[in-house]
Design an enzyme around this catalytic site. Sequence first.
Site, PDB file in Angstrom:
ATOM      1  N   ASP A  38       0.831  -1.195   0.000  1.00 44.55           N
ATOM      2  CA  ASP A  38       0.000   0.000   0.000  1.00 44.55           C
ATOM      3  C   ASP A  38       0.876   1.260   0.000  1.00 44.55           C
ATOM      4  OD1 ASP A  38      -2.698   1.291   0.466  1.00 44.55           O
ATOM      5  OD2 ASP A  38      -1.662   1.969   2.274  1.00 44.55           O
ATOM      6  N   GLU A  97       1.687  -0.414  -4.982  1.00 40.02           N
ATOM      7  CA  GLU A  97       0.744   0.650  -5.321  1.00 40.02           C
ATOM      8  C   GLU A  97       1.625   1.881  -5.528  1.00 40.02           C
ATOM      9  OE1 GLU A  97      -3.425   2.521  -3.691  1.00 40.02           O
ATOM     10  OE2 GLU A  97      -1.816   2.244  -2.240  1.00 40.02           O
TER      11      GLU A  97
END
Length: 711
Positions: free
Chosen positions: A355, A393
């Site tokens: 993330d 990401e």
Amino acid sequence: MSTSVVENLGPTVQNVPVTEATAAPSALDTGLTLGAVVQTEGTTFTLWAPAAERVELALIADDGSQRNMDLAHTGEFWTGFVPGVGHGQRYGYRVHGPFDPAHGLRFNPSKLLLDPYARAVDGTLDYSSPLIYDSSDGDSAGHVPVGVVVAGSEPPPPISRPVHWGETVIYELHTKGFTKLHPDVPEHQRGTYAGLAHPSVIGYLVDLGITSAELLPIHHFLTEPSIAARGLPNYWGYNSLGYFAPHAPYSSSGSRGEQVAEFKAMVAAFHAAGIEVILDVVYNHTAEGGFDGPTLSFRGIDNRAYYRLGHGGTMYDVTGTGNSVNTAHPQVRRLMMDSLRYWVEEMGVDGFRFDLAVTLIRNERHEVDTVDHPFLAEVAADPVLGRVKLISEPWDIGPFGYQVGNFGTPWSEWNGKFRDSVRDVWRNSSDGVKDLAYRLSGSSDLYGDDGRYPYASINFVTAHDGFTLRDLVSYDHKHNEANHEDNRDGTDDNRSWNCGVEGETDDPAVIALRKRQMANLMSTLILSTGVPMLTAGDECGRTQHGNNNAYCQDSEISWFDWSLPDAWSDHLGLTRRLLALRAAHPVLRQWHYFSGEPVVEGGRKDLSWIAPHGGEMTEADWYDGNLRTLGMFLAGDALRATDAVGNALTDSSFLLALNATAETRQVVVPDASWAPAYEVVLDTSNSMVTEVEAGATVPLAPRCLVLLRAL
């Protein structure tokens, strides 16, 4: 400030030095195993706290009483062996040192701290208590989660057949939400690791054609106090506190180490079915929030090391959560690397999605470094991580935070440009088809210049964050009122189209158009070169009723409705058929970039772009901003692939044609030099005849995608 808030029983344990070094050992060179390590006669506890003046280990009894003892100081580490302590023992640390927030020092022994290396976490956070903040001298014990000693156990068996990137189909799901309403799962196991391991659940994924289950965060996480104050939870889990601990509330069997065994059993069940387990991991920030957040672990151990700080001890935040983890510090990176290796070697997982990964490659000046950041080097050189899937990401919210295409080997990346381009084309808002062609063919413009392959592109149209596929074609605007933020949260850049009516409708024409648009989007995703990622429920019409930021909705808004597979059997059947086609035909999942030239002598080009007039696209066609119709010819006799013994593979050739306009388009099928005729394999409009002759002019229905196989 008091230096001890509970009775200190003194150094009643045997302190075992781990090194004879006379100088303070380096954080990376000591060979110490951090955390609580169970041995035959007891447990050794080791904590890295280089700036601390004193560290107490607090052993917590079932009645909440504590036995505190001082750990021995060994360079930057504090360690001690406690006889008679073993699996299931709850514990925490009290770390003494200066309290000077303006200079980043946040030591406060009245705060009971979670071991960053705790293998399990027990207890909850008391959001109503002021004692969880370091502005109070009161004892936070009983108001904060604590660590649990966990004895070692066998890792799950590995997957019987590793899944090559070129075969991978990712399915993003929420551990609780996926089984919370499943009728076949025993009620006490719904929403848990055991629930995910149920044969009915795994059988559904196998039948669908999934190879890799990507779980939203399962590192132990907490709800932010500000969200709890609204009476809501952090449902998604992007607020980690324990990077070695499976989230305890997802365990059906207990939180005193049972969650570890249950997680391993879940991984074993997935592996037995041939499905990988990929974890969505959140190393970019922690659950301690901003400057005024609770002191639960890292802040009280070494705030200056663990976090990026600004002027006056403030938190430098490029994550939008109040803090950012300081990966410029070698010991912080060691924590991350130790955690990653633990989940691979001990817990059996097969990969990670990182993330806000750009935060992890910011240097000591907070600048993005995609070339020389030590985190990238350490990951690339690690033999354990070298055998698992790594997905970034590739953005955060800080300066120069959008880095799609820039992570290099061995990384794959969430391809946000794929999502945006495909959405724009099908809502008839694109500038021609040039960008779409890059996305359909593996995004070589992003990943083809640094030695990577098309599987560096994780293709997705939806994800947990944003509209579901059904909502993408049903809403022009977000409807997040249930989040109690006056609909201010969530993006306004949805790139969605409601097909003429906002929200649910009984109009059969609108319903039919929405289903066709869903079929178009799903078909584009699965038939594009790269790795497709499906969001759980998109295959069967799951809706969040227009909520595009359901991070705090632990409710029917987010849970998987298991009546939908029957109600949406047509769309589910289409998704299964698409994934079966992809699995059966290597030409639809190539893992080399196309050259646009014949790959074998006498063969056709591996890839050709076909204009509506039946010939190859011209430069004028590529720069026609109004063009919304495109053909893509994939030559099965030009595969750059071999079988297990090295023989060249061949496959059928396919022509993919799409028309994203609202009008029927008369298009010309390529002449016989390409193929004598074609069989219609897929038509989202269900209007085309079953066979098409070479050179024929055929009507391509409005807003449809057709896949033809060369005969």
